[in-house]
Design a protein around this motif. Structure first.
Motif, PDB file in Angstrom:
ATOM      1  N   ILE A  49       0.897  -1.178  -0.206  1.00 47.15           N
ATOM      2  CA  ILE A  49      -0.028  -0.128   0.054  1.00 47.15           C
ATOM      3  C   ILE A  49       0.951   1.176  -0.068  1.00 47.15           C
ATOM      4  CG2 ILE A  49      -1.795   1.339   1.351  1.00 47.15           C
ATOM      5  CD1 ILE A  49      -2.856  -1.433   2.462  1.00 47.15           C
ATOM      6  N   GLU A  50       1.983   1.224   0.952  1.00 46.22           N
ATOM      7  CA  GLU A  50       2.968   2.363   1.031  1.00 46.22           C
ATOM      8  C   GLU A  50       3.788   2.582  -0.334  1.00 46.22           C
ATOM      9  OE1 GLU A  50       6.689   3.521   3.482  1.00 46.22           O
ATOM     10  OE2 GLU A  50       4.773   2.692   4.619  1.00 46.22           O
ATOM     11  N   TRP A  51       3.847   1.452  -1.134  1.00 46.86           N
ATOM     12  CA  TRP A  51       4.451   1.528  -2.464  1.00 46.86           C
ATOM     13  C   TRP A  51       3.500   1.859  -3.591  1.00 46.86           C
ATOM     14  CZ3 TRP A  51       6.558  -4.059  -1.429  1.00 46.86           C
ATOM     15  CH2 TRP A  51       7.696  -3.802  -0.634  1.00 46.86           C
ATOM     16  N   ASP A  52       2.190   2.178  -3.147  1.00 45.17           N
ATOM     17  CA  ASP A  52       1.257   2.368  -4.112  1.00 45.17           C
ATOM     18  C   ASP A  52       0.951   1.415  -4.957  1.00 45.17           C
ATOM     19  OD1 ASP A  52      -0.701   4.069  -5.146  1.00 45.17           O
ATOM     20  OD2 ASP A  52       0.459   5.137  -6.772  1.00 45.17           O
ATOM     21  N   TRP A  53       1.310  -0.031  -4.690  1.00 48.93           N
ATOM     22  CA  TRP A  53       0.996  -1.178  -5.475  1.00 48.93           C
ATOM     23  C   TRP A  53      -0.528  -1.683  -5.209  1.00 48.93           C
ATOM     24  CZ3 TRP A  53       5.748  -4.558  -5.283  1.00 48.93           C
ATOM     25  CH2 TRP A  53       7.042  -4.093  -6.049  1.00 48.93           C
ATOM     26  N   LEU A  54      -1.111  -1.292  -3.866  1.00 46.68           N
ATOM     27  CA  LEU A  54      -2.283  -1.926  -3.637  1.00 46.68           C
ATOM     28  C   LEU A  54      -2.958  -0.708  -3.215  1.00 46.68           C
ATOM     29  CD1 LEU A  54      -1.993  -5.266  -1.641  1.00 46.68           C
ATOM     30  CD2 LEU A  54      -3.461  -4.921  -3.934  1.00 46.68           C
ATOM     31  N   ASP A  55      -4.626  -0.763  -2.952  1.00 48.35           N
ATOM     32  CA  ASP A  55      -5.441   0.290  -2.514  1.00 48.35           C
ATOM     33  C   ASP A  55      -5.506  -0.169  -1.009  1.00 48.35           C
ATOM     34  OD1 ASP A  55      -5.484   1.893  -4.934  1.00 48.35           O
ATOM     35  OD2 ASP A  55      -7.076   0.646  -5.477  1.00 48.35           O
ATOM     36  N   ASN A  56      -5.771  -1.201  -0.683  1.00 47.51           N
ATOM     37  CA  ASN A  56      -5.964  -1.931   0.671  1.00 47.51           C
ATOM     38  C   ASN A  56      -5.526  -3.369   0.676  1.00 47.51           C
ATOM     39  OD1 ASN A  56      -8.376  -3.387  -0.162  1.00 47.51           O
ATOM     40  ND2 ASN A  56      -9.002  -1.354  -0.578  1.00 47.51           N
ATOM     41  N   ALA A  57      -5.267  -3.705   1.764  1.00 51.28           N
ATOM     42  CA  ALA A  57      -5.100  -5.077   2.033  1.00 51.28           C
ATOM     43  C   ALA A  57      -5.736  -5.906   2.870  1.00 51.28           C
ATOM     44  CB  ALA A  57      -3.551  -5.257   2.944  1.00 51.28           C
ATOM     45  N   PRO A  58      -6.057  -7.026   2.872  1.00 49.41           N
ATOM     46  CA  PRO A  58      -7.001  -7.866   3.569  1.00 49.41           C
ATOM     47  C   PRO A  58      -6.752  -8.032   5.070  1.00 49.41           C
ATOM     48  CG  PRO A  58      -5.732  -9.238   2.532  1.00 49.41           C
ATOM     49  CD  PRO A  58      -5.163  -8.118   2.136  1.00 49.41           C
ATOM     50  N   LYS A  59      -7.668  -7.970   5.983  1.00 42.84           N
ATOM     51  CA  LYS A  59      -7.359  -8.019   7.620  1.00 42.84           C
ATOM     52  C   LYS A  59      -7.206  -9.526   7.731  1.00 42.84           C
ATOM     53  CE  LYS A  59     -10.086  -3.826   8.655  1.00 42.84           C
ATOM     54  NZ  LYS A  59     -11.463  -3.398   9.202  1.00 42.84           N
ATOM     55  N   LEU A  60      -6.115  -9.598   8.450  1.00 38.62           N
ATOM     56  CA  LEU A  60      -5.822 -11.026   8.759  1.00 38.62           C
ATOM     57  C   LEU A  60      -5.767 -11.405  10.192  1.00 38.62           C
ATOM     58  CD1 LEU A  60      -2.899 -11.544   6.082  1.00 38.62           C
ATOM     59  CD2 LEU A  60      -5.238 -12.274   5.868  1.00 38.62           C
ATOM     60  N   ARG A  61      -6.512 -12.238  10.777  1.00 35.96           N
ATOM     61  CA  ARG A  61      -6.613 -12.497  12.308  1.00 35.96           C
ATOM     62  C   ARG A  61      -5.461 -13.432  12.609  1.00 35.96           C
ATOM     63  NH1 ARG A  61     -12.374 -11.670  14.451  1.00 35.96           N
ATOM     64  NH2 ARG A  61     -13.058  -9.495  14.014  1.00 35.96           N
ATOM     65  N   GLN A  62      -4.842 -13.171  13.687  1.00 34.07           N
ATOM     66  CA  GLN A  62      -3.866 -14.390  14.267  1.00 34.07           C
ATOM     67  C   GLN A  62      -4.536 -15.563  14.711  1.00 34.07           C
ATOM     68  OE1 GLN A  62      -0.985 -12.701  16.705  1.00 34.07           O
ATOM     69  NE2 GLN A  62       0.349 -12.374  14.777  1.00 34.07           N
ATOM     70  N   TYR A  63      -4.111 -16.845  14.750  1.00 36.86           N
ATOM     71  CA  TYR A  63      -4.452 -17.834  15.275  1.00 36.86           C
ATOM     72  C   TYR A  63      -4.411 -17.753  16.770  1.00 36.86           C
ATOM     73  CZ  TYR A  63      -4.532 -20.298  10.771  1.00 36.86           C
ATOM     74  OH  TYR A  63      -4.844 -20.572   9.505  1.00 36.86           O
ATOM     75  N   PRO A  64      -5.367 -18.116  17.583  1.00 35.11           N
ATOM     76  CA  PRO A  64      -5.141 -18.171  19.411  1.00 35.11           C
ATOM     77  C   PRO A  64      -3.933 -19.028  19.402  1.00 35.11           C
ATOM     78  CG  PRO A  64      -7.500 -18.599  18.586  1.00 35.11           C
ATOM     79  CD  PRO A  64      -6.726 -18.719  17.392  1.00 35.11           C
ATOM     80  N   GLU A  65      -3.184 -18.759  20.450  1.00 32.71           N
ATOM     81  CA  GLU A  65      -1.928 -19.188  20.947  1.00 32.71           C
ATOM     82  C   GLU A  65      -2.144 -19.756  22.229  1.00 32.71           C
ATOM     83  OE1 GLU A  65       1.712 -17.541  20.025  1.00 32.71           O
ATOM     84  OE2 GLU A  65       1.218 -16.767  18.137  1.00 32.71           O
ATOM     85  N   ASN A  66      -1.802 -20.952  22.646  1.00 27.71           N
ATOM     86  CA  ASN A  66      -1.655 -21.281  23.967  1.00 27.71           C
ATOM     87  C   ASN A  66      -0.596 -20.455  24.880  1.00 27.71           C
ATOM     88  OD1 ASN A  66      -3.802 -23.162  23.928  1.00 27.71           O
ATOM     89  ND2 ASN A  66      -2.288 -24.863  23.319  1.00 27.71           N
ATOM     90  N   LYS A  67      -0.884 -19.911  26.115  1.00 24.94           N
ATOM     91  CA  LYS A  67       0.276 -19.125  26.728  1.00 24.94           C
ATOM     92  C   LYS A  67       0.835 -20.144  27.507  1.00 24.94           C
ATOM     93  CE  LYS A  67      -1.019 -15.010  25.896  1.00 24.94           C
ATOM     94  NZ  LYS A  67      -0.033 -14.098  24.810  1.00 24.94           N
TER      95      LYS A  67
END
Length: 345
Positions: free
Chosen positions: A133-151
């Motif tokens: 996006i900063e390089w002006d190659w994309l207008d927006n990026a998909p929102k990606l949620r992390q997987y839950p991790e065991n503490k």
């Protein structure tokens, strides 16, 4: 125009803006080369005349990311992640990198390894797409949620366990493990430690910014034990402090290390857990979290708070604040019910 160089066809033409386009078609088949030539000319015309954005692929983004992030201490890890992604993302236009596609690939990583490992790859994909996006190659990026991790609990060992382990290790690994317990240095910093980075008179050592994980210099105060360990290395190598048969050491997770753990009766313990042990011992001995952060070279205090629960003594005054309320409940509550009934009778 199309022309042949050896067995391969090449593309050569001038764009409407005067830019010369010359590249290999990557094929010996003239029909395929002609199709690629026509597509590139048409795409170039649309970009110049209609202002359309060029079509960039994940490969383009990966190459630029590695080029611009070559200074990162973790660039090798980025390369490993990108290599793993390549069979799935190769040639994929950035405009087609939607959430469903990306998460489908990351699901494979999660099943192969763990949610934590998949999250490390996900974080890189997210960072690369944000830069697009900063390089002006994309207008927006998909929102990606992390997987839950065991503490997971911080893995550390007691002084008795550490003594057993050191007795079982060969000399070169024993000195390195002992030094890690005395300084908390990461394995890479210890393996690459040079004689020019220590001053035994002042009892200090230093890790340069380009050697540290967060690219910040680390000052190391050497204990008497650490100084003694370094003195034992004098004369073994003119450049590196820790060596084996005169050569610098790059691998510590060896069969000798694993066998020593077995003989010492210690399980589920990695070399990096020596650093956790060092930090845990410090907290239990009363070293303030802020000081420990500076000593260990952690970027944020949150990374050090995982050891705080090992020394809750500083909370004693606060926990006693409700002692008055607790005492007002009386002593009968601590007696068995049948005794209370007998007293009432």
């Amino acid at each position: 125009m199309l022309y042949k160089r050896g067995k391969t066809w090449w593309i050569d033409f001038t764009a409407p803006n005067g830019q010369r386009i010359r590249q290999s078609a990557g094929t010996a088949d003239k029909t395929q080369a002609q199709e690629l030539y026509d597509n590139i000319r048409a795409q170039t015309w649309r970009q110049v005349k209609l202002g359309e954005r060029p079509t960039y692929t994940w490969d383009d983004a990966g190459v630029r990311w590695l080029d611009e992030r070559s200074y990162k201490a973790t660039i090798q890890k980025d390369m490993e992640h990108l290599t793993w992604l390549q069979p799935y993302f190769r040639g994929k236009p950035l405009t087609e990198m939607n959430r469903a596609f990306i998460m489908e690939v990351l699901e494979i990583k999660k099943k192969e390894t763990s949610p934590a490992s998949a999250n490390r790859v996900l974080a890189l994909v997210r960072a690369v797409l944000r830069m697009c996006i900063e390089w002006d190659w994309l207008d927006n990026a998909p929102k990606l949620r992390q997987y839950p991790e065991n503490k997971r609990r911080v893995r550390w060992i007691t002084t008795d366990e550490a003594a057993r382990l050191l007795r079982e290790l060969p000399d070169h690994l024993r000195d390195m493990a002992h030094f890690s317990l005395a300084t908390g240095l990461r394995q890479s910093n210890m393996s690459g430690l040079l004689w020019e980075q220590v001053d035994l008179t002042r009892k200090v050592a230093w890790i340069h910014p380009d050697q540290s994980k967060n690219r910040k210099a680390i000052g190391v105060s050497l204990t008497d034990s650490a100084v003694a360990i370094i003195r034992r290395q004098i004369g073994k190598n003119p450049t590196y402090i820790f060596t084996y048969n005169g050569q610098s050491i790059h691998q510590v997770n060896t069969k000798a290390w694993r066998n020593a753990l077995k003989r010492a009766g210690i399980s589920n313990f990695r070399w990096h857990d020596l650093r956790h042990t060092w930090a845990s011992w410090h907290v239990q001995a009363g070293t303030p979290i802020s000081r420990l952060q500076e000593m260990g070279g952690w970027e944020s205090v949150e990374m050090v708070r995982r050891y705080a629960h090992l020394a809750p003594e500083h909370l004693a005054g606060d926990s006693a604040n409700i002692e008055g309320a607790l005492s007002s409940l009386g002593t009968n509550l601590s007696q068995p019910p049948f005794l209370i009934a007998q007293k009432k009778g």
